[in-house]
Motif scaffolding. Structure first.
Motif, PDB file in Angstrom:
ATOM      1  N   ILE A  38      30.334  30.682  35.897  1.00 16.31           N
ATOM      2  CA  ILE A  38      30.450  32.140  36.030  1.00 16.31           C
ATOM      3  C   ILE A  38      31.796  32.603  35.474  1.00 16.31           C
ATOM      4  O   ILE A  38      31.867  33.591  34.738  1.00 16.31           O
ATOM      5  CB  ILE A  38      30.261  32.562  37.500  1.00 16.31           C
ATOM      6  N   ALA A  39      32.856  31.888  35.803  1.00 17.49           N
ATOM      7  CA  ALA A  39      34.188  32.232  35.285  1.00 17.49           C
ATOM      8  C   ALA A  39      34.214  32.173  33.763  1.00 17.49           C
ATOM      9  O   ALA A  39      34.833  33.016  33.106  1.00 17.49           O
ATOM     10  CB  ALA A  39      35.235  31.288  35.881  1.00 17.49           C
ATOM     11  N   GLU A  40      33.524  31.206  33.197  1.00 17.87           N
ATOM     12  CA  GLU A  40      33.460  31.073  31.740  1.00 17.87           C
ATOM     13  C   GLU A  40      32.733  32.263  31.104  1.00 17.87           C
ATOM     14  O   GLU A  40      33.173  32.788  30.086  1.00 17.87           O
ATOM     15  CB  GLU A  40      32.739  29.771  31.394  1.00 17.87           C
ATOM     16  N   VAL A  41      31.640  32.703  31.715  1.00 17.94           N
ATOM     17  CA  VAL A  41      30.893  33.858  31.194  1.00 17.94           C
ATOM     18  C   VAL A  41      31.790  35.100  31.170  1.00 17.94           C
ATOM     19  O   VAL A  41      31.818  35.836  30.191  1.00 17.94           O
ATOM     20  CB  VAL A  41      29.623  34.133  32.038  1.00 17.94           C
ATOM     21  N   PHE A  42      32.525  35.321  32.255  1.00 21.19           N
ATOM     22  CA  PHE A  42      33.362  36.520  32.353  1.00 21.19           C
ATOM     23  C   PHE A  42      34.753  36.328  31.753  1.00 21.19           C
ATOM     24  O   PHE A  42      35.549  37.264  31.718  1.00 21.19           O
ATOM     25  CB  PHE A  42      33.483  36.969  33.812  1.00 21.19           C
ATOM     26  N   GLN A  43      35.061  35.112  31.318  1.00 23.99           N
ATOM     27  CA  GLN A  43      36.369  34.786  30.746  1.00 23.99           C
ATOM     28  C   GLN A  43      37.502  35.203  31.680  1.00 23.99           C
ATOM     29  O   GLN A  43      38.464  35.853  31.280  1.00 23.99           O
ATOM     30  CB  GLN A  43      36.525  35.419  29.363  1.00 23.99           C
ATOM     31  N   GLU A  44      37.334  34.802  32.948  1.00 23.43           N
ATOM     32  CA  GLU A  44      38.324  35.076  34.001  1.00 23.43           C
ATOM     33  C   GLU A  44      38.596  33.768  34.737  1.00 23.43           C
ATOM     34  O   GLU A  44      37.700  32.926  34.845  1.00 23.43           O
ATOM     35  CB  GLU A  44      37.763  36.081  35.018  1.00 23.43           C
ATOM     36  N   PRO A  45      39.797  33.599  35.283  1.00 19.25           N
ATOM     37  CA  PRO A  45      40.044  32.426  36.137  1.00 19.25           C
ATOM     38  C   PRO A  45      39.167  32.510  37.395  1.00 19.25           C
ATOM     39  O   PRO A  45      38.892  33.614  37.883  1.00 19.25           O
ATOM     40  CB  PRO A  45      41.519  32.548  36.508  1.00 19.25           C
ATOM     41  N   ILE A  46      38.741  31.379  37.891  1.00 20.24           N
ATOM     42  CA  ILE A  46      37.890  31.349  39.087  1.00 20.24           C
ATOM     43  C   ILE A  46      38.498  32.168  40.225  1.00 20.24           C
ATOM     44  O   ILE A  46      37.810  32.923  40.897  1.00 20.24           O
ATOM     45  CB  ILE A  46      37.637  29.901  39.551  1.00 20.24           C
ATOM     46  N   GLU A  47      39.812  32.025  40.420  1.00 21.76           N
ATOM     47  CA  GLU A  47      40.446  32.708  41.555  1.00 21.76           C
ATOM     48  C   GLU A  47      40.522  34.221  41.373  1.00 21.76           C
ATOM     49  O   GLU A  47      40.841  34.945  42.326  1.00 21.76           O
ATOM     50  CB  GLU A  47      41.832  32.125  41.866  1.00 21.76           C
ATOM     51  N   GLN A  48      40.209  34.716  40.186  1.00 25.87           N
ATOM     52  CA  GLN A  48      40.125  36.163  39.968  1.00 25.87           C
ATOM     53  C   GLN A  48      38.712  36.678  40.272  1.00 25.87           C
ATOM     54  O   GLN A  48      38.499  37.882  40.354  1.00 25.87           O
ATOM     55  CB  GLN A  48      40.493  36.516  38.519  1.00 25.87           C
ATOM     56  N   ILE A  49      37.763  35.765  40.446  1.00 28.29           N
ATOM     57  CA  ILE A  49      36.383  36.139  40.746  1.00 28.29           C
ATOM     58  C   ILE A  49      36.058  35.850  42.203  1.00 28.29           C
ATOM     59  O   ILE A  49      35.459  36.663  42.891  1.00 28.29           O
ATOM     60  CB  ILE A  49      35.410  35.388  39.820  1.00 28.29           C
ATOM     61  N   PHE A  50      36.451  34.674  42.672  1.00 21.90           N
ATOM     62  CA  PHE A  50      36.163  34.241  44.048  1.00 21.90           C
ATOM     63  C   PHE A  50      37.466  34.212  44.838  1.00 21.90           C
ATOM     64  O   PHE A  50      38.467  33.727  44.356  1.00 21.90           O
ATOM     65  CB  PHE A  50      35.516  32.852  44.035  1.00 21.90           C
ATOM     66  N   TYR A  51      37.403  34.685  46.089  1.00 20.50           N
ATOM     67  CA  TYR A  51      38.590  34.700  46.926  1.00 20.50           C
ATOM     68  C   TYR A  51      38.214  34.619  48.396  1.00 20.50           C
ATOM     69  O   TYR A  51      37.078  34.927  48.768  1.00 20.50           O
ATOM     70  CB  TYR A  51      39.453  35.942  46.641  1.00 20.50           C
ATOM     71  N   LYS A  52      39.166  34.167  49.202  1.00 17.79           N
ATOM     72  CA  LYS A  52      38.919  34.064  50.641  1.00 17.79           C
ATOM     73  C   LYS A  52      39.040  35.440  51.273  1.00 17.79           C
ATOM     74  O   LYS A  52      39.925  36.217  50.931  1.00 17.79           O
ATOM     75  CB  LYS A  52      39.918  33.112  51.302  1.00 17.79           C
ATOM     76  N   GLY A  53      38.144  35.706  52.202  1.00 23.54           N
ATOM     77  CA  GLY A  53      38.190  36.958  52.931  1.00 23.54           C
ATOM     78  C   GLY A  53      37.943  36.707  54.401  1.00 23.54           C
ATOM     79  O   GLY A  53      37.305  35.724  54.773  1.00 23.54           O
ATOM     80  N   ASP A  54      38.451  37.575  55.243  1.00 21.51           N
ATOM     81  CA  ASP A  54      38.237  37.435  56.691  1.00 21.51           C
ATOM     82  C   ASP A  54      36.837  37.913  57.047  1.00 21.51           C
ATOM     83  O   ASP A  54      36.326  38.860  56.472  1.00 21.51           O
ATOM     84  CB  ASP A  54      39.270  38.253  57.476  1.00 21.51           C
ATOM     85  N   VAL A  55      36.234  37.259  58.012  1.00 17.98           N
ATOM     86  CA  VAL A  55      34.941  37.695  58.513  1.00 17.98           C
ATOM     87  C   VAL A  55      35.171  38.949  59.333  1.00 17.98           C
ATOM     88  O   VAL A  55      36.056  39.005  60.182  1.00 17.98           O
ATOM     89  CB  VAL A  55      34.289  36.592  59.387  1.00 17.98           C
ATOM     90  N   GLU A  56      34.371  39.962  59.051  1.00 20.57           N
ATOM     91  CA  GLU A  56      34.564  41.247  59.735  1.00 20.57           C
ATOM     92  C   GLU A  56      33.837  41.305  61.043  1.00 20.57           C
ATOM     93  O   GLU A  56      32.869  40.724  61.278  1.00 20.57           O
ATOM     94  CB  GLU A  56      34.073  42.385  58.823  1.00 20.57           C
TER      95      GLU A  56
END
Length: 68
Positions: free
Chosen positions: A50-68
């Motif tokens: 997915i990162a390759e398709v969007f030409q973005e680093p993985i950490e710019q696409i996926f990130y940790k978030g708190d459960v709401e």
């Protein structure tokens, strides 16, 4: 803690349908839907594709978030 992502935003910016993205990364459209909803955590290989398709680093696409 959960994994969040920007797939929907990046896909829209790239004018890709869910089906288009699914075909590019070798998964089903349902997998892309689940990713966008946050109900599916991708494998490292899928995240890299997915990162390759969007030409973005993985950490710019996926990130940790708190459960709401």
């Amino acid at each position: 803690m959960e994994i969040k992502n920007r797939i929907k935003e990046l896909r829209a910016r790239s004018n890709l349908t869910q089906k288009d993205l699914a075909e590019k990364v070798g998964v089903t459209r349902q997998t892309i839907i689940a990713l966008e909803k946050g109900t599916y955590v991708p494998s490292l290989l899928l995240a890299m594709n997915i990162a390759e398709v969007f030409q973005e680093p993985i950490e710019q696409i996926f990130y940790k978030g708190d459960v709401e």
